[in-house]
Write an enzyme that holds these catalytic residues in place. Structure first.
Site, mmCIF file in Angstrom:
data_model
loop_
_atom_site.group_PDB
_atom_site.id
_atom_site.type_symbol
_atom_site.label_atom_id
_atom_site.label_comp_id
_atom_site.label_asym_id
_atom_site.label_seq_id
_atom_site.Cartn_x
_atom_site.Cartn_y
_atom_site.Cartn_z
ATOM 1 N N TYR A 163 0.847 -1.184 0.000
ATOM 2 C CA TYR A 163 0.000 0.000 0.000
ATOM 3 C C TYR A 163 0.880 1.229 0.000
ATOM 4 O O TYR A 163 1.849 1.309 0.751
ATOM 5 C CB TYR A 163 -0.891 0.004 1.247
ATOM 6 C CG TYR A 163 -1.786 1.221 1.377
ATOM 7 C CD1 TYR A 163 -2.818 1.444 0.473
ATOM 8 C CD2 TYR A 163 -1.615 2.130 2.415
ATOM 9 C CE1 TYR A 163 -3.642 2.554 0.598
ATOM 10 C CE2 TYR A 163 -2.437 3.246 2.555
ATOM 11 C CZ TYR A 163 -3.450 3.450 1.640
ATOM 12 O OH TYR A 163 -4.273 4.553 1.775
ATOM 13 N N ASP A 211 9.228 2.939 0.096
ATOM 14 C CA ASP A 211 8.149 3.558 0.852
ATOM 15 C C ASP A 211 8.340 3.157 2.310
ATOM 16 O O ASP A 211 7.946 2.069 2.724
ATOM 17 C CB ASP A 211 6.787 3.107 0.307
ATOM 18 C CG ASP A 211 5.635 3.768 1.056
ATOM 19 O OD1 ASP A 211 5.897 4.455 2.073
ATOM 20 O OD2 ASP A 211 4.471 3.585 0.638
ATOM 21 N N LYS A 231 3.934 8.979 9.082
ATOM 22 C CA LYS A 231 3.671 8.379 10.402
ATOM 23 C C LYS A 231 4.634 8.869 11.498
ATOM 24 O O LYS A 231 4.421 9.954 12.037
ATOM 25 C CB LYS A 231 3.607 6.860 10.252
ATOM 26 C CG LYS A 231 2.425 6.506 9.318
ATOM 27 C CD LYS A 231 2.038 5.064 9.201
ATOM 28 C CE LYS A 231 0.736 4.958 8.410
ATOM 29 N NZ LYS A 231 0.777 4.131 7.223
HETATM 30 C C1 LIG Z 1 0.145 4.614 5.821
HETATM 31 C C2 LIG Z 1 0.925 4.387 4.596
HETATM 32 C C3 LIG Z 1 0.900 5.285 3.514
HETATM 33 C C4 LIG Z 1 -0.073 6.429 3.455
HETATM 34 O O1 LIG Z 1 0.116 7.359 4.450
HETATM 35 P P1 LIG Z 1 -1.116 8.335 4.836
HETATM 36 O O2 LIG Z 1 -0.497 9.292 5.796
HETATM 37 O O3 LIG Z 1 -2.157 7.454 5.426
HETATM 38 O O4 LIG Z 1 -1.570 8.990 3.589
HETATM 39 C C5 LIG Z 1 1.775 5.080 2.478
HETATM 40 N N1 LIG Z 1 2.606 4.041 2.471
HETATM 41 C C6 LIG Z 1 2.653 3.146 3.469
HETATM 42 C C7 LIG Z 1 3.632 2.028 3.420
HETATM 43 C C8 LIG Z 1 1.782 3.273 4.557
HETATM 44 O O5 LIG Z 1 1.772 2.355 5.509
#
Ligand SMILES: *Cc1c(COP(=O)(O)O)cnc(C)c1O
Length: 449
Positions: A166, A261, A289
């Site tokens: 994701y 990511d 995060k």
């Molecule tokens: C949470 C997440 C995102 C998206 O971040 P948001 O702040 O929710 O938009 C992107 N990549 C990874 C791996 C994530 O866990």
């Protein structure tokens, strides 16, 4: 103090030692109201708790350390940590103090501040591959911006994405996108034009050979490979030896960029993220995060020659009214300061190991097929035989059993992610007593099967 004591709590853990039905009348009422003004009553789908069959989500009233209290006063040991950001737990004095101080100075200027320089410096220091970094407001913004920069830099359109990973909810990534989409069984999202995902090439996670084949066929069209270096959104799936290295080599050989990511893994699986833990250097990194310390933040950064193409230095456009927001910067800096202290990651990992052992022993003693994947302070207990190395493996998990487990844990005072395909996020605030509560709850669940 910043958190008021509320006196004797309805259904606090001590009174519910034996577990049992929770009183969630207030949450139920709030959900009914919420549904009249918010789609589905929630501002992010997984919160609805549909994946575990809850008729309504729990509305959270407050939190402290590693404990949450819902609107009905029920107390829980928290293993979600707001999906990762709350790695220090709630109410950490450094973070709260920094926020209080900043509120008095101003909460948004739409102009540069010393705070954003300091956070950028700390990020560049922790992740040597990040030479220049730009702040945004969410992980979604970070990944969509990194993709634009990669496309601009290479002059190519295609992006390789791994099934079950994701990368936020931007259009090009909404194909086989893991937990949120998976839990609700939405195969793809309406509103995403076919043309937008037509340039997204999907490959099974950990399948270095398949990735090699994709590059052999059309390597010169690929702008970038984006990967969660430890997958966290199909449940935790670590990279197999050689997988990240192969991605690195294929990108280098074909002139594509490798994007890690690290929105979850950054400052979680090591101070320097997964790139430090596995020793593979990406061209671009996305963060979010943890670096916001509980406030809305994202960041993307990497090689100077690539990041120099971003406006105003270059012509790849990217902007944000609230980007580098002073409150978010203050919380992020305070969080990274604490994480920079000696021994923090050892302590975090020790906590995670302790929790993981408790859960695994509980499952094994009952003979339930279960596989625990853990990297640092992120872990998933899959209800299926192992190994779980990709999305197809993860999907073998017994989600109905997970739903029962989740409910039992909740009723015994433990708040887990309401989906099998998420990671438990261990925080530094988790105590021995909290781990004991979680272990005992798991043991009573498996014993009762
Ligand atoms: C949470 C997440 C995102 C998206 O971040 P948001 O702040 O929710 O938009 C992107 N990549 C990874 C791996 C994530 O866990």
């Amino acid at each position: 103090m910043y958190l008021q004591s509320q006196g004797k709590l309805n259904g606090s853990r001590d009174e519910r030692d034996g577990g049992g039905e929770l009183n969630t009348e207030t949450s139920k009422r709030l959900f009914a109201e919420a549904q009249r003004c918010i789609p589905g009553g929630v501002n992010s789908p997984v919160r609805a708790m549909k994946g575990v069959g809850m008729p309504h989500p729990l509305f959270i009233a407050r939190a402290r350390g590693a404990h949450l209290w819902d609107a009905d006063g029920n107390e829980f040991v928290d293993l979600v940590s707001s999906w990762g950001p709350m790695i220090l737990g709630w109410g950490h004095p450094e973070v709260v103090g920094a926020l209080h101080a900043q509120i008095d100075l101003g909460t948004s200027f739409g102009a540069p501040t010393a705070l954003e320089v300091e956070l950028a410096q700390r990020i560049c220091e922790a992740l040597p591959s990040v030479e220049l970094v730009r702040m945004v407001n969410s992980g979604t913004e970070a990944t969509m911006s990194a993709l634009r920069v990669a496309r601009g830099f290479t002059g190519r359109d295609k992006v390789v994405k791994f099934i079950g990973c994701y990368h936020g909810h931007a259009d090009p990534f909404l194909a086989a996108a893991g937990s949120g989409v998976l839990t609700l069984a939405l195969p793809d999202s309406p509103g995403v034009p076919r043309a937008t995902t037509a340039d997204t090439i999907l490959v099974e996670y950990n399948d270095a050979a398949a990735l090699g084949a994709v590059f052999a066929a059309r390597g010169d069209e690929i702008a970038c490979v984006i990967v969660e270096p430890v997958a966290g959104n199909m449940g935790v799936v670590p990279p197999q030896p050689g997988f990240l290295e192969t991605a690195r080599r294929l990108c280098t050989d074909s002139g594509a960029l490798l994007i890690f990511d690290e929105v979850i893994t950054g400052f979680r699986v090591a101070w320097g993220g997964a790139q430090e833990r596995y020793g593979v250097v990406p061209d671009l990194t996305t963060l979010g995060k943890i670096i916001g310390g509980g406030l809305p933040v994202g960041a993307f950064g990497g090689r100077a020659d690539v990041m120099e193409t971003v406006a105003p230095l270059g012509s790849t456009y990217q902007a944000g009214t609230l980007s580098g927001n002073p409150l978010a910067m203050a919380a992020g800096i305070a969080t990274l300061k604490v994480l920079a202290e000696v021994g923090v990651y050892e302590e975090l990992e020790a906590r995670a190991v302790q929790l993981c052992q408790g859960l695994v022993e509980a499952a094994l003693s009952a003979g339930v097929p279960a596989t625990l994947n853990r990297v640092g302070a992120m872990m998933t207990l899959f209800f299926c035989d192992g190994p779980v190395t990709d999305f197809a493996d993860a999907r073998r998990a017994d989600t109905a059993l997970y739903a029962r487990y989740w409910r039992h844990m909740l009723e015994h005072g433990v708040y887990l992610a309401p989906s099998q395909f998420e990671s438990a996020m261990v925080s530094l605030a988790l105590t021995d007593a909290d781990v004991a509560v979680a272990t005992a709850a798991a043991r009573s669940f498996f014993k009762g099967l």
